[in-house]
Design a protein around this motif. Structure first.
Motif, PDB file in Angstrom:
ATOM      1  N   LEU B 144       0.829  -1.210   0.000  1.00 47.85           N
ATOM      2  CA  LEU B 144       0.000   0.000   0.000  1.00 47.85           C
ATOM      3  C   LEU B 144       0.863   1.259   0.000  1.00 47.85           C
ATOM      4  N   VAL B 147       2.002   1.959  -3.443  1.00 45.55           N
ATOM      5  CA  VAL B 147       0.931   2.573  -4.239  1.00 45.55           C
ATOM      6  C   VAL B 147       0.905   4.080  -3.983  1.00 45.55           C
ATOM      7  N   ALA B 163      -5.786   3.973  -0.321  1.00 46.32           N
ATOM      8  CA  ALA B 163      -5.612   2.649  -0.916  1.00 46.32           C
ATOM      9  C   ALA B 163      -6.011   1.603   0.110  1.00 46.32           C
ATOM     10  N   VAL B 193      -7.643   1.668  -5.304  1.00 46.39           N
ATOM     11  CA  VAL B 193      -6.881   2.915  -5.211  1.00 46.39           C
ATOM     12  C   VAL B 193      -7.797   4.080  -5.592  1.00 46.39           C
ATOM     13  N   THR B 229      -2.635   2.000  -9.855  1.00 45.77           N
ATOM     14  CA  THR B 229      -2.286   3.337  -9.385  1.00 45.77           C
ATOM     15  C   THR B 229      -2.196   4.306 -10.557  1.00 45.77           C
TER      16      THR B 229
END
Lengths: 446, 484
Positions: B144, B147, B163, B193, B229
């Motif tokens: 995460l 991201v 996220a 996301v 993303t």
């Protein structure tokens, strides 16, 4: 359940809550909170005069959040055995070893805990048997089916009755609990003509079954609403005034609530960002939150962090007076919790002078919306575009039913261009709102 | 990969029943007690689920949730009637109590025999893997955080990244009076996301994500997490430039993949067996009729490997199928569970699904999609003089009875003289189910399925589903913008 049984259920949940807080403490948590619930109920559905389903509900659950300094972990289970509680606390503690230090996390402030828990008169158990429920649902559906011969089919009538007890406790020493009931009856029927089928419904919901509309009334209303929709036409694409009927108008206020919710504000994902103290409606609009209304569905003595709820103005003279915050969002925004962890409790828009008939006359020519479809609302920008059905209104009088159109605008504009609030308040939902007349929206049709 | 050997009913039975000392003989006696009433069919559905989610915002993972749930549902079916009760305790007294409550739907009568147990051999579309332990908790958080860093690196206008990573598994065991003895272990993972971008005081968002019935390595393989993303950031930036959407009826080109939510709303729900048995669907009684242009063949396919909407067996123990709903424009059949199939005199199509042991099953979709056609997507766009090109959607909704449906675009462009020109704001599209597919005049050769993010709600029950389609041209659909 008798009063004694309820007290016993609550005491049982409280003792589980205390066990869980103790387990968290033993594992080294610096703070912890736990929410428990137990619910049981019955739902029956009757269709075309025959029983379709009988469902017996019985649910319970526990959610625990532990804090190690500024790190947090949460776990839940439906199993109240000592071993399962231990597993849940261990899982929450394990998560808290991985989550990041968050300066804003933690229990709500100790001085905000509810110190006394007012009895809001929310518990009216009903020992309804399946036979009684079937009888009532049958009467309701019969009323709808015999209302008019164009009522050709049915999705049935339902009766449901639920009672539950909730307990919340945290390591500030707060522990509270209360029991509530919820009874509802609904009916949905279908009418048919050469243009096809239409369906509509009506429902009633109350804490106390004696506050439910009668089976006959619910059945009749569902049939009348369905019949009115037969022969729906489309409209030409245009810009016209729109009157949202009371039972759909509350959705506009719920979009406002969503936009002033803490999470959307600190994420900067709201079209009402930084609007505190500013005009967001015309000056005749006043919106209140009243969490302590007796016997009402949205009432609660404290929020889901134990913070005492209180009555307040959300909007006064059209000016936004406050946000909807839990303690986490409040800290992030450098503000105070508004006792809204878990949501709002009874939002009321003050009634204006006119009923729906009066508002139709005020509108003259325009669209009365009675149903909204889909999720085309963008809270970040306020852009609004939803499917709609309702009635075309000419010279203040309903001319014909309308469907397969969309209505679109931006919520900021719709709020500022509000023309009138009706006095026909729909008290069933958590947002209690009369019909709302909006100046002009784009209709997309043919 | 940490996938283990295939599923055995015995191991599921061991996991669900052994802690309470229950065996197949006790369950058979409970079912037999239900069958003492005038009941056509009875089943017991055991379930144990685990679920977790991790959420990142403001650059840190501040929240993690772990939950477990187990229980058993008992159902008795008599004609069109269903009696249902459940318990969150898997133990004999609770099970007997639920069975007694459920059988009250019918009077006491001639006891019917339970058929000899037949072990259902379900598909092996996914393996009984354990998503939760497939990645260490630290690695989940790092995924995460990656991201978040990627989104912020992509463009300075990215102001917020939210996220979430979620995963879990459902272990189910089903025993039914028709002799069904079946089990399944269903992993499911998902990564989402959302980004908020800001430019000159204007804010917009973009969303992306995906998932499937595998474990968390799915998001690391082929750098999928980074792909979502980039997609979320791209969408948000496009929306920063978007102008007001048009209002009115026009030619609409729908992109491939997730825009297949059109099929789910416009025709999918209307072809579920329950509505058609009751005659409450706009498609009732129309098998054999033309309901779409002859370019359209639509299936509901629960047998796609590892897809979010796929199931080895449905929640009534029937292996899922690839069911043709519309073939070259002609309505072929409905999606059925056991109850509606029996009452309509057909076979279940393996579409009996329920949210959990605490819910009654009903006919539900799995993965619903349209088969590819002859046209190149570029050719489809080039054919449009003035219209809308909608490539991403939020959710939708349908009124089964009138057939009116909506679905809301979250990324769309104008097409002018055969060219995609500028982006327009999201708008809701509305149409009539039995009518819209008759207006499909071109079907692309680019069939794509969605990334694995769909959840369908019906009568208060949510289940994971998939959708898909090739690029389509609809010659006349109402677009609900503001620009007249």
């Amino acid at each position: 359940m008798s009063r004694r049984d309820i007290a016993k259920a609550q005491a049982g949940l409280e003792s589980v809550a205390e066990q869980v807080l103790q387990l968290a403490k033993e594992r080294g948590a610096t703070a912890a909170e736990v929410a428990l619930s137990e619910e049981s109920g019955l739902s029956v559905n009757v269709r075309l005069g025959e029983v379709e389903t009988i469902e017996f509900n019985k649910d319970k659950g526990i959610g625990v959040t532990v804090y190690f300094g500024q790190r947090k972990g949460t776990a839940s289970t439906a199993d109240f055995s000592r071993a399962a509680l231990n597993d849940a606390v261990r899982a929450a503690c394990s998560i808290a070893t991985f989550t990041a230090d968050d300066p804003y996390t933690g229990l709500a402030d100790a001085d905000r805990m509810a110190t006394e828990i007012p009895d809001l008169d929310l518990n009216y158990p009903w020992d309804v048997t399946p036979e009684m429920a079937i009888e009532l649902a049958t009467a309701c559906e019969d009323a709808a089916r015999s209302y008019d011969e164009q009522i050709s089919n049915s999705e049935g009538a339902s009766l449901s009755s639920h009672e539950g007890t909730r307990v919340y406790a945290n390591s500030h020493g707060f522990i509270g609990g209360y029991s509530t009931t919820r009874h509802s009856m609904s009916c949905s029927v279908i009418a048919e003509d050469k243009n096809g089928m239409q369906r509509d419904y009506w429902y009633s919901v109350a804490r106390d079954r004696s506050d439910l509309e009668s089976a006959f009334e619910i059945g009749n209303k569902s049939a009348a609403r369905t019949l009115q929709r037969l022969g729906g036409r489309r409209l030409e694409t245009s810009k016209v005034p729109v009157l949202f009927a009371a039972d759909v108008a509350g959705s506009l206020i719920s979009h406002m609530i969503s936009a002033i919710r803490g999470g959307n504000l600190y994420r900067k994902s709201s079209f009402l960002l930084d609007k505190l103290g500013e005009q967001i409606f015309p000056d005749f609009v006043h919106i209140h939150e009243k969490p302590h209304m007796k016997k009402v569905l949205g009432s609660a003595p404290y929020d889901s962090e134990g913070v005492a709820t209180y009555a307040r103005d959300l909007v006064r003279d059209g000016v936004l007076q406050g946000y909807v915050l839990d303690s986490y969002a409040a800290r992030k925004l450098k503000m105070e919790s508004t006792a809204n962890s878990g949501g709002v409790h009874n939002v009321l828009i003050e009634a204006g002078e006119l009923d729906q008939q009066g508002l139709l006359r005020e509108m003259g020519n325009g669209l009365l919306v009675t149903e909204l479809l889909g999720m085309g609302v963008n809270t970040v920008t306020g852009d609004y575009s939803r499917g709609a059905a309702g009635f075309w209104v000419e010279n203040g009088v309903i001319a014909y039913p309308v469907d397969e159109i969309t209505i679109a605008s931006n919520l900021s504009d719709m709020f500022m261009q509000l023309q009138a609030v009706g006095n026909d308040i729909d008290y069933r939902g958590n947002i209690k709102c009369g019909s709302l007349l909006v100046d002009a929206m784009t209709i997309a049709g043919t | 990969m940490t996938e283990t050997a295939g599923l055995s009913i015995d191991s599921v039975q061991q996991q669900l029943l052994a802690p309470s000392g229950l065996g197949i003989n006790e369950l058979e006696r409970v079912l037999a007690s239900i069958m003492q009433h005038n009941v056509d069919y009875a089943d017991l559905y055991f379930q144990a689920s685990r679920f977790e989610s991790w959420t990142l915002e403001d650059g840190i993972v501040t929240d993690g949730v772990h939950s477990v749930e187990r229980g058993v549902g008992a159902r008795a079916v008599s004609g069109e009637k269903s009696g249902f009760a459940y318990s969150d305790e898997i133990a004999l007294p609770a099970l007997q109590e639920a069975a007694t409550a459920a059988r009250a739907i019918a009077r006491q009568g001639q006891e019917k025999q339970i058929k000899a147990w037949t072990r259902t051999a379900g598909h092996r579309l996914y393996l009984p893997t354990d998503p939760l332990s497939s990645l260490g908790d630290r690695a989940k958080i790092e995924l995460l955080e990656m991201v978040d860093r990627e989104a912020r690196k992509l463009d300075p206008r990215v102001k917020q990244v939210i996220a979430s990573l979620a995963g879990g598994d459902d272990t189910i065991l089903l025993l039914a009076s028709d002799g069904t003895h079946a089990a399944d272990v269903r992993p499911l993972v998902r990564l989402n996301v959302t980004v908020i971008v800001e430019q000159d005081g204007r804010r917009e968002q973009g969303n992306s994500g995906g998932g499937c019935r595998r474990d968390y390595h799915y998001f690391i393989d082929e750098a999928r997490a980074l792909g979502y993303t980039r997609e979320a950031v791209r969408q948000a930036l496009v929306n920063l430039e978007a102008q007001d959407a048009p209002a009115g009826t026009m030619q609409v080109v729908l992109g491939s993949g997730w825009p297949g939510v059109l099929l789910h709303e416009a025709i999918g729900h209307g072809l579920e067996g329950d509505f058609n048995r009751k005659g409450t669907s706009a498609f009732s009684g129309r098998v054999g009729e033309r309901v779409a242009s002859d370019l359209c063949t639509v299936v509901d396919d629960g047998t796609l490997a590892q897809r979010r909407g796929s199931l080895n067996i449905d929640d009534e123990g029937v292996p899922t199928e690839n069911t043709v709903l519309i073939e070259k424009g002609v309505l072929k059949g409905y999606m059925q569970d056991k109850l509606n199939a029996r009452l309509m005199g057909v076979a279940s199509t393996g579409n009996g699904r329920r949210e959990s042991y605490a819910h009654l099953p009903m006919p539900r979709m799995t993965n619903t999609y349209m088969l590819p056609g002859p046209h190149a997507p570029e050719e489809i766009i080039a054919s449009v003089k003035n219209g809308l090109y909608a490539v991403n959607f939020g959710g939708g909704q349908v009124d089964i009875t009138s057939g009116k449906f909506v679905f809301s675009a979250s990324e769309a462009y104008m097409i002018e003289n055969g060219k995609v020109t500028f982006p327009v704001k999201g708008a809701t599209l509305i149409g009539s189910g039995p009518d819209v597919l008759q207006r499909v005049t071109m079907v692309g050769d680019d069939l794509a399925l969605d990334a694995g993010v769909g959840t369908c709600g019906k009568e208060g029950q949510s289940v994971p589903v998939g959708v898909g389609q090739p690029t389509l041209l609809i010659d006349g659909l109402t677009v609900g913008g503001t620009n007249v």
